[in-house]
Design an enzyme around this catalytic site. Structure first.
Site, PDB file in Angstrom:
ATOM      1  N   GLU A 125     -20.361  -5.781   8.887  1.00 54.22           N
ATOM      2  CA  GLU A 125     -21.348  -5.001   9.637  1.00 54.22           C
ATOM      3  C   GLU A 125     -22.456  -5.885  10.199  1.00 54.22           C
ATOM      4  O   GLU A 125     -22.925  -5.671  11.317  1.00 54.22           O
ATOM      5  CB  GLU A 125     -21.932  -3.903   8.742  1.00 54.22           C
ATOM      6  CG  GLU A 125     -20.968  -2.760   8.409  1.00 54.22           C
ATOM      7  CD  GLU A 125     -19.978  -3.062   7.300  1.00 54.22           C
ATOM      8  OE1 GLU A 125     -20.091  -4.137   6.666  1.00 54.22           O
ATOM      9  OE2 GLU A 125     -19.072  -2.245   7.053  1.00 54.22           O
ATOM     10  N   LYS A 173       0.854  -1.198   0.000  1.00 54.89           N
ATOM     11  CA  LYS A 173       0.000   0.000   0.000  1.00 54.89           C
ATOM     12  C   LYS A 173       0.887   1.244   0.000  1.00 54.89           C
ATOM     13  O   LYS A 173       1.903   1.282   0.690  1.00 54.89           O
ATOM     14  CB  LYS A 173      -0.904  -0.012   1.238  1.00 54.89           C
ATOM     15  CG  LYS A 173      -2.377  -0.123   0.885  1.00 54.89           C
ATOM     16  CD  LYS A 173      -3.283  -0.168   2.075  1.00 54.89           C
ATOM     17  CE  LYS A 173      -4.618   0.461   1.724  1.00 54.89           C
ATOM     18  NZ  LYS A 173      -5.696   0.152   2.635  1.00 54.89           N
ATOM     19  N   ARG A 186     -26.213  -2.158   5.408  1.00 54.23           N
ATOM     20  CA  ARG A 186     -25.991  -3.571   5.116  1.00 54.23           C
ATOM     21  C   ARG A 186     -26.540  -4.475   6.222  1.00 54.23           C
ATOM     22  O   ARG A 186     -26.830  -5.639   5.990  1.00 54.23           O
ATOM     23  CB  ARG A 186     -24.483  -3.786   4.952  1.00 54.23           C
ATOM     24  CG  ARG A 186     -24.159  -5.162   4.558  1.00 54.23           C
ATOM     25  CD  ARG A 186     -22.776  -5.253   3.984  1.00 54.23           C
ATOM     26  NE  ARG A 186     -22.739  -4.825   2.599  1.00 54.23           N
ATOM     27  CZ  ARG A 186     -21.686  -4.944   1.812  1.00 54.23           C
ATOM     28  NH1 ARG A 186     -20.586  -5.454   2.289  1.00 54.23           N
ATOM     29  NH2 ARG A 186     -21.718  -4.558   0.567  1.00 54.23           N
TER      30      ARG A 186
END
Ligand SMILES: Cc1ncc(C[n+]2csc(CCOP(=O)(O)OP(=O)(O)O)c2C)c(N)n1
Length: 629
Positions: free
Chosen positions: A367, A282, A395
């Site tokens: 979630e 990253k 969600r």
């Protein structure tokens, strides 16, 4: 000096380049991304990590005939640059500019809109099945990060992918990071696969050698578990995927364009589902982002030389006040636990995680699980605070309904980024929560007017014996002083901020603009009492009904979808109490696909700033046929 990038407009242009020039191009693309993100803000770390892989993908595949689906989509900048949007790239995330996520409306190369994680595998499988049913012949490639692979939806997809074994390619972009360090057993397993440091060629070589000595495996296994593990790791990498029915290839050095091209070409010929495990870094190519990928995950504008943010506004954010409040309360109450779904930093819970690691849970991008996990804890005496952005809690709606609210489980839901969210666009707008939370049985719903009131609301929410949601906006607070000692707000109690004849009931972030608009309207002969509603549910019925006398006006304002929201709740109350003589106006957002840009620009577009409120209300009074006395 002319650059390679100058000659690149479409993926076909890449195919004319040598691998050496593709690597040079990768450097130029990185420079462009850093430059634009330093000015506009954006997802820097993920995009810098994806440059080489994206160039290799577009070199090997023929988009848009071949379908490339980007999970989350925050890593799609190189894709945008090489698919005809190089010039517009300077307008990234700006009002009327390029979207920061894949957007079908923007380009035929964006075949699937994303923003929420873990959906690409399901969508890819659907496309692959459709292709075969139509006897079409294109490749389908799903690009998914290791963070997004913590999401349950991705595993539901893998379950079916391994079952029906459709031809499709999964590119796993493994960088050990979600936004923060990745978490969970799957993440450990992926790092275990990589830890051998046998990149593909070496492993294949070893495999063919061992195959030549057929008897070797069995006796070695008897030597013990450690050896067995070593054998598995060396000779059967990716065994979990293989056993699910998905061919595993990897790990591949994700910055070696040569290796990536070779492997992707090979994958194209495989007649079934295949997963290519690429290892990337990253922030690759920009030292500050390499050193702190979390900070640059979603960066605000910064100085390229130093990596320092250009935002000099020192006011604390709502998220940081929320995190500090939960931490302070947890110091005195050991039953308080905090839960995040892969956003420890964004939700302000980092300090909590350091101070109380045993009471802090990062469950990954999960979630739905976060909500049910909290339910189990709450039913056994703990006080969970679940911090999830408004848009992502969508969600877990069924969990909120079925698991939490039907049992009226006392859990505190902190909905950060509620209301209009800048820059990221429609997938991230937190404008539906008032509507969806209000329709849950037993749910208490609150919104503070400023960061000080947020503290009191968190304290109150933890003391109510019901499920409670507190929604608050993204970004800096009002800069108001913070009370040291926190009070419990009596359930449903609103706050009268300005006296007047008619009622202007404002929720959360709309309170200050409502006050300002009301002051101006006073000079136009319109007298409004401004009330900070605080509660969407239960409403402060007394104050509303006191003002709602025959012929009077009631106005509501909310930073959310108006249909079914706070205003609707007030309207329902007036109807229930047969206050049919009331002139009523609800102000909020129309139900549509919202743009990206600065919050102020979006608020202006929908007349939700002080000026917009002033004009809307003035206009409303002008059109009243029977004026209030
Ligand atoms: C459902 C959902 N929850 C949370 C997020 C916020 N989010 C955006 S990117 C991200 C991390 C993704 O990690 P990974 O897939 O590994 O991609 P990387 O950024 O490492 O390239 C998270 C948690 C989201 N987009 N969707």
């Amino acid at each position: 000096m002319s650059k390679i990038l100058d000659e690149i407009n479409k993926p076909e242009d890449l195919k004319k380049l040598s691998v050496k020039n593709l690597s040079k191009l990768a450097r130029e693309v990185r420079t462009l991304i850093i430059d634009v993100v330093s000015k506009n803000g954006g997802h820097l770390s993920s995009n810098l990590g994806m440059v080489d892989l994206t160039l290799a993908l577009h070199y090997v595949f023929d988009a848009p005939h071949d379908k490339i689906i980007w999970d989350v989509g925050h890593q799609c900048y190189t894709h945008k640059i090489v698919t005809g949007r190089k010039e517009e790239f300077r307008t990234l995330r700006q009002f009327d500019g390029l979207c920061g996520f894949p957007c079908r409306e923007e380009s035929e190369y964006d075949v699937y809109n994303t923003g929420h994680a873990s959906t690409a595998l399901s969508a890819a499988l659907g496309m692959a099945v459709a292709r075969d049913k139509k006897k079409d012949n294109f490749n389908v490639v799903a690009v998914v990060g290791d963070g997004s692979l913590t999401g349950g939806v991705a595993w539901e997809a893998l379950n079916q992918i391994g079952h029906i074994r459709e031809r499709l390619i999964i590119v796993l972009n493994y960088n050990e990071m979600s936004i923060s360090e990745n978490v969970g057993a799957m993440s450990k397993y992926l790092s275990y696969l990589v830890s051998g440091r046998y990149y593909l060629r070496l492993k294949d070589l070893a495999k063919s050698i061992i195959r030549a000595i057929p008897a070797v495996g069995e006796p070695m296994i008897k030597v013990g578990r450690a050896v067995e593990e070593a054998i598995k790791k060396t000779f059967f990498p990716g065994v979990v995927f293989e056993e699910l029915g998905v061919r595993y290839v990897g790990p591949i050095q994700g910055h070696s364009i040569r290796s990536l091209i070779d492997v992707l070409e090979e994958a194209k010929t495989y007649n079934g589902p295949i997963l290519i495990h690429c290892v990337t870094q990253k922030g690759r190519g920009y030292r500050p982002a390499e050193n702190n990928p979390e900070k640059f995950h979603s960066a605000s504008p910064f100085n390229i030389q130093t990596g320092e943010s250009l935002d000099k506004n020192q006011r604390p954010t709502y998220s940081s006040i929320f995190g500090q409040t939960v931490l302070n309360i947890a110091k005195k109450d050991e039953k308080v636990v905090a839960i995040t779904a892969a956003m420890p930093d964004g939700t302000g819970l980092k300090s909590f995680s350091h101070q109380f690691p045993e009471r802090f849970f990062d469950v990954g991008i999960a979630e739905q699980h976060a909500v049910d996990f909290a339910t189990g804890l709450a039913l056994n005496g703990f006080k969970p605070v679940v911090a999830i952005y408004s848009t992502f809690l969508q969600r877990a709606y069924d969990q909120l309904y079925h698991d939490v609210c039907l049992m009226d489980v006392p859990i505190v839901f902190a909905l950060d980024r509620a209301g209009i969210v800048p820059d990221d666009g429609p997938t991230h707008q937190g404008v539906n929560d008032i509507v969806y939370l209000r329709h849950l049985p037993n749910m208490i719903v609150m919104a503070p007017k400023n960061e000080n009131e947020l503290q009191h609301m968190i304290k109150s929410a933890l003391s109510y014996p019901h499920t409670t949601a507190v929604r608050f906006p993204k970004g800096k607070g009002q800069g108001v002083p913070l009370d040291k000692s926190l009070e419990e707000i009596p359930l449903s109690k609103s706050e009268l901020l300005k006296e007047g004849e008619d009622l202007f009931l404002a929720l959360g972030s709309m309170v200050y603009p409502a006050l300002e608009a009301a002051e101006r309207l006073e000079k136009e002969g319109i007298s409004l009492a401004v009330v900070n509603a605080r509660f969407v549910k239960p409403l402060d019925e007394k104050i509303i009904l006191d003002y709602a006398q025959p012929g009077r006006v009631v106005i509501t304002a909310e930073e959310g979808v108006v249909a079914g929201g706070f205003g609707t709740a007030v309207r329902e109350l007036l109807d229930r109490e047969k206050r049919f003589d009331i002139k009523f106006k609800s102000i909020g957002l129309p139900l549509e696909i919202y743009p990206w840009g600065k919050v102020e620009q979006i608020k202006k577009k929908y007349f939700l700033d002080e000026e917009g409120l002033f004009n809307q209300i003035k206009d409303f009074y002008k059109k009243l046929t029977i004026r209030p006395k």
